[in-house]
Design a protein around this motif. Structure first.
Motif, PDB file in Angstrom:
ATOM      1  N   GLN A 756       0.810  -1.207   0.000  1.00 50.06           N
ATOM      2  CA  GLN A 756       0.000   0.000   0.000  1.00 50.06           C
ATOM      3  C   GLN A 756       0.849   1.266   0.000  1.00 50.06           C
ATOM      4  OE1 GLN A 756      -2.555  -0.355   3.383  1.00 50.06           O
ATOM      5  NE2 GLN A 756      -3.958  -1.781   2.379  1.00 50.06           N
ATOM      6  N   THR A 907      -0.386   2.174  -8.199  1.00 48.52           N
ATOM      7  CA  THR A 907       0.758   2.690  -7.460  1.00 48.52           C
ATOM      8  C   THR A 907       0.962   4.170  -7.734  1.00 48.52           C
ATOM      9  OG1 THR A 907       1.852   0.542  -7.460  1.00 48.52           O
ATOM     10  CG2 THR A 907       3.254   2.464  -7.142  1.00 48.52           C
ATOM     11  N   HIS A 910      -1.469   6.136  -5.774  1.00 51.86           N
ATOM     12  CA  HIS A 910      -1.152   6.140  -4.341  1.00 51.86           C
ATOM     13  C   HIS A 910       0.003   7.092  -4.038  1.00 51.86           C
ATOM     14  CE1 HIS A 910      -1.191   4.483  -0.294  1.00 51.86           C
ATOM     15  NE2 HIS A 910       0.140   4.454  -0.353  1.00 51.86           N
ATOM     16  N   ASP A 913      -1.150  10.601  -3.998  1.00 54.18           N
ATOM     17  CA  ASP A 913      -1.805  10.914  -2.720  1.00 54.18           C
ATOM     18  C   ASP A 913      -0.771  11.234  -1.643  1.00 54.18           C
ATOM     19  OD1 ASP A 913      -4.237  10.484  -3.886  1.00 54.18           O
ATOM     20  OD2 ASP A 913      -4.507   8.452  -3.076  1.00 54.18           O
ATOM     21  N   GLN A 914       0.303  10.444  -1.629  1.00 58.78           N
ATOM     22  CA  GLN A 914       1.339  10.679  -0.627  1.00 58.78           C
ATOM     23  C   GLN A 914       2.010  12.028  -0.835  1.00 58.78           C
ATOM     24  OE1 GLN A 914       2.205   8.668   2.017  1.00 58.78           O
ATOM     25  NE2 GLN A 914       0.363   7.510   1.494  1.00 58.78           N
TER      26      GLN A 914
END
Length: 974
Positions: A756, A907, A910, A913-914
């Motif tokens: 994740q 990925t 994600h 988002d980070q």
């Protein structure tokens, strides 16, 4: 402590023995030996308290005369190598009085020997050893031939069968344990044990240095030969039945290693060949269960019986937890709370939560409470609610004093677990579906006994409430049943300490409860309650001097001296008594004989009772551990005023299980509350006994030690911090079983985390919820910088060790064990006391470089300390924080680009988002945000325009991820 011993041998002429001489010696009498025509005189021998010849119904009555009997045996046996008599020797529990011991022996001899047709010459010896402890035992000389009114007949070959000896061994254990329970004595023996261990083997005597020297010099040493012979016979017995070894080892520990097994086999075999054969037999036994490797890389094993016991325990607990048959209505709860409030007692939030938990309808409830948190008071209110709902409430504990404390603190009528089991075995006082059974100090109950209790309750439909603290004294028998049940089914915790009056002392108790023993020791040191002396002897004297002054200054307070061993207790009792005698506070000395030997008592002496005896008065009598003050002392009787205000008087021939009560062992003090405690530290202490010793008091505790035992305060802290927690076999029952019990394996959890969050180095501990949260205030730093640095390094080492254990389990694809999780949580709490960021910083560094954890665990903490220093500098310097932000941003952006090129949209999304979260975090750090405005190019942002614009192809997605309008891009702080 009661020990098991029963041995059988033959008295024969071939060994140069005489039946008349043997009988004279064992009875301490003078008998004329007609065959040798000389007297056999042993009247100078002491310690024989009972002697009689017991005849079966058909024996000539003149053989009740010992001299006539054994002379007739000698005359009847013609062979020069004749076997004259069989002798059975057995140990009598020293917890019994002489009269009880004699009755015990007579009943056994009559049932097992006389009723079977043998003549028995019984002699009970009550010797006192060099250590002052009684060594009660019995010698029984048995005839070997049929007996009739006409005399002796043929020898009875069946009496020589090995199976009969095995029967006698087992029958003696059952006979003794039955009587111990009837007498309400907290002791048990096992015919499978050597002394206190479950070993179905012949006892081996200790081989001293003198015997070893004789062997080295080529001289005969009978004990050496006997020892080797017994070891050989024991080895043969294990070869015939390897389960003997498995039962023995798992009597006090649920799992064991190859080394444990090798040590056991070495003691019970003779020579390399037999050792190897026995090891092979045990390793090949179908009842040996291999559990795999533990966190230290050691292979661990258990027995099938242990596994089955724990599985039965689990099934009983599961069944009870699923039931909801013991409902208490809300108005009944409120009424009980209102009555308590009217008496001036209001429950804390934690106590209220525990009260609500135990009065739910569940058939099983678990309460974990730190020492002094008011568990008994909460249970007293729960008792009223249960009784209002129509339930019968019963209490039980492992020891008599714990049962007494439960009863006095909660009003729940209580007794020992062994006593309950005895009643159940006789079909009396059986549990019903309308019963609530409260088991106090449940952490001290072994897995086998806990299984029996829960199985009985499950079958009856009763509710069980387990109350205890797994960090206090561990179970004497194998297993950690209470901890295992708590981990499987949960419960409530009471951590708000109420016993101590001062905040810093309550904090110290919480440190003890969570494994931060060193911090607790330093807290008491900082407040002047830790005292160092040159030697242990000096420490004893200073302790008693301080105790005496405290006694005079605050005579209304209760106090007790605590230490680890009985030898130290006896030495401290003598010193304390000398102080009172010198002050004229004691009456005339009277020498009396008590269970542990000769003692001197006087009016005014503190008295400790060592055996449960309900019959001393009509209000419950005394328990093992009850304390009082002698009022009248006479050679044959004594009167004592108990600390609860009652008075008891008794003849010493009926009850002599007494000792001086100024000092007691720490083990005997669990569950006790006093105003002031004085503790002598010795090297045998560990974190569990230290926790108990340093948490008994309300007002103060003083800890004393000698430099001949501990070089300095740091060594004292390290010794008192040693963990010796017991495990259960099912802790090690493979990754699959572990996952089934807890839902997911650690490895799967880590894979999930990494999958994740692929954008940065993650700690393997991230997301690992240990199920524990501490709201304990952290201790204030000590003023002693050097000591604080030593403590910090120790905390880092302990945390690294716990982390390293988890790394090893992960590397080997093994589940993290509950005690490892607990150790990590405790280590984290200890580290937070020095730096609230340390846990996060070090675990992040260890995940990136596991070798650093290994180094720190071995005591090489310099690299770890440099990491902490570096992280502290980064947090303090906005420029360094900005540089790290840029580095992290670049790495994440490169990962995003790579993911997009490979088509890994999940990925890429994600990571975006980070990155958005990182950008959003700048709102909380305006200094760094200001510095980064001039680093647009380094961050991959355009160098022109208002705001912080990402390249256009990311602006809409990234802006949306943090809730901004796509047309405006990302704008932070502008």
């Amino acid at each position: 402590m009661a020990i098991y011993h029963l041995s059988v041998k033959v008295i024969s002429r071939a060994a140069g023995s005489s039946a008349v001489a043997s009988a004279a010696y064992r009875s301490a009498s003078r008998l004329h030996d007609e065959r040798l025509d000389r007297p056999q005189d042993f009247t100078n021998k002491t310690g024989v308290v009972h002697s009689e010849v017991m005849l079966p119904d058909n024996a000539p009555p003149e053989w009740s005369d010992r001299e006539r009997l054994w002379n007739d045996v000698e005359a009847f046996e013609k062979r020069k190598d004749a076997q004259l008599s069989r002798e059975v020797e057995f140990a009598i529990p020293r917890e019994m009085t002489q009269s009880q011991g004699i009755d015990l022996a007579r009943d056994f001899v009559e049932r097992e020997f006389v009723d079977q047709g043998m003549i028995a010459d019984l002699n009970v010896h009550w010797d006192i050893g060099a250590d002052g402890q009684p060594k009660p035992h019995a010698h029984v000389m048995l005839t070997m031939r049929e007996v009739s009114e006409d005399g002796f007949g043929p020898k009875v070959r069946d009496w020589n069968r090995v199976e009969l000896v095995e029967h006698w061994r087992e029958a003696w254990a059952e006979h003794v344990n039955q009587r111990l329970i009837e007498l309400d004595i907290d002791a048990r023996i096992d015919h499978r044990t050597l002394e206190e261990q479950g070993i179905d083997l012949e006892p081996q005597g200790k081989i001293g240095a003198a015997a070893r020297r004789m062997e080295a010099q080529g001289l005969e040493a009978e004990r050496i030969e006997d020892h080797a012979d017994i070891a050989y016979r024991n080895g043969e017995r294990i070869l015939a039945n390897p389960n003997i070894a498995l039962d023995a080892i798992t009597h006090t520990q649920a799992t064991f290693t190859k080394r444990d097994l090798a040590m056991f086999v070495h003691r019970h075999s003779d020579g390399a060949d037999q050792f190897n054969a026995v090891m092979t037999a045990v390793r090949q036994s179908p009842d040996l269960v291999e559990l795999g490797k533990d966190g230290r890389g050691d292979e661990r094993f258990t027995s099938r019986d242990m596994i089955e016991t724990e599985q039965r325990l689990q099934r009983a607990a599961d069944l009870m937890k699923a039931r909801e048959h013991h409902r208490v209505m809300e108005d009944q709860r409120k009424a009980a709370l209102e009555r308590a409030k009217a008496r001036g007692f209001t429950l804390s939030d934690e106590q209220n939560a525990a009260f609500a938990h135990v009065t739910k309808a569940d058939g099983l409830s678990v309460v974990v409470g730190y020492a002094g948190t008011g568990k008994s008071a909460m249970l007293g209110i729960a008792r009223e609610a249960w009784e209002d709902a129509g339930y019968t409430v019963r209490g039980a504990a492992l020891s008599g004093i714990s049962a007494e404390n439960l009863e006095s603190g909660s009003g729940i009528q209580s007794r020992t677990i062994a006593s309950l089991e005895h009643q159940w075995a006789k079909g009396r006082e059986l549990l019903t579906a309308r019963d609530v059974l409260v088991v106090d100090e449940a952490g001290m109950v072994g897995s086998r006994q806990m299984e029996r209790v829960l199985s009985a309750a499950a079958e009856a439909g009763a509710k069980v409430v387990l109350v205890g603290d797994p960090e206090q004294l561990q179970a004497i028998e194998a297993g950690a049943a209470f901890r295992a049940i708590h981990e499987r089914h949960g419960g409530v915790e009471i951590t708000q300490v109420r016993r101590q009056h001062e905040d810093w002392q309550r904090d110290a108790t919480r440190h003890l409860a969570t494994g931060r023993t060193t911090q607790a020791v330093y807290a008491y040191f900082d407040h002047g309650h830790v005292h160092e002396a040159e030697t242990r002897e000096d420490a004893r004297k200073e302790l008693v001097k301080r105790w005496d002054k405290d006694r005079i200054d605050t005579p209304e307070a209760s106090r007790l001296i605590l230490t680890h061993t009985n030898d130290e207790v006896q030495a401290l009792n003598a010193l304390a008594r000398d102080r009172l005698k010198a002050r004229g506070e004691l009456g005339d000395d009277v020498d009396i004989k008590v269970e542990r030997g000769d003692r001197t008592f006087a009016a005014g002496d503190r008295v400790l009772f060592l055996r449960n005896e309900r019959g001393l008065d009509d209000k419950g009598g005394v328990r093992n551990g009850t304390l009082g003050t002698a009022v009248v002392v006479e050679p044959n009787q004594i009167s004592v005023r108990l600390d609860d205000g009652r008075s008891v008087a008794f003849d010493l021939k009926d009850y002599n299980s007494l000792d001086h009560g100024y000092a007691v062992t720490i083990h005997k003090s669990q569950g006790v509350t006093i105003d002031r405690a004085h503790v002598l530290a010795t090297p045998g202490l560990d974190s569990h006994s230290s926790y108990v010793a340093l948490s008994r008091h309300r007002d103060s505790v003083d800890l004393n030690y000698g430099r001949d035992d501990f070089d300095d305060l740091n060594r004292l802290g390290r010794t008192l911090s040693r963990e010796r927690s017991k495990d259960v076999a099912l802790d090690h029952d493979g990754a699959k079983a572990f996952a089934e019990r807890r839902g997911i394996t650690l490895r799967e959890r880590i894979v999930e985390i990494i999958r994740q969050v692929p954008d940065k180095v993650r700690s393997m501990f991230d997301g690992l919820d240990l199920g524990q949260r501490s709201n304990t205030p952290q201790p204030k730093p000590t003023d002693y910088r050097e000591d604080r640095e030593t403590l910090r390094r120790s905390a880092i080492q302990r945390h690294a060790g716990a982390a390293n254990d988890i790394f090893r389990m992960h590397d080997k694809d093994l589940p993290v064990l509950p005690h490892q999780r607990s150790a990590l949580e405790k280590a984290r709490e200890g580290l937070k006391a020095f730096d609230k960021h340390a846990v996060h910083d070090l675990e992040r560094a260890y995940s990136a470089d596991p070798s650093m954890a290994s180094e720190a665990a071995a005591g090489r903490t310099n690299r770890s300390i440099r990491v902490l220093q570096m992280e502290a500098e980064i947090r303090a310097d906005p420029m360094k924080r900005a540089d790290r932000f840029i580095d992290d941003w670049r790495q994440m952006d490169a990962r995003r680009v790579g993911a997009e090129r490979s088509g890994d949209t999940a990925t890429a999304s994600h990571v975006r988002d980070q990155m958005g979260a990182m950008a959003k975090s700048l709102e909380r750090d305006p200094q760094m945000e200001s510095l980064l405005r001039n680093q647009r190019l380094a961050l991959g942002l355009s160098s022109s325009g208002s705001g912080w614009d990402m390249e256009r192809k990311l602006s809409s997605e990234l802006g949306a991820s943090i809730g901004l309008e796509p047309s405006r891009g990302i704008s932070i702080g502008m």
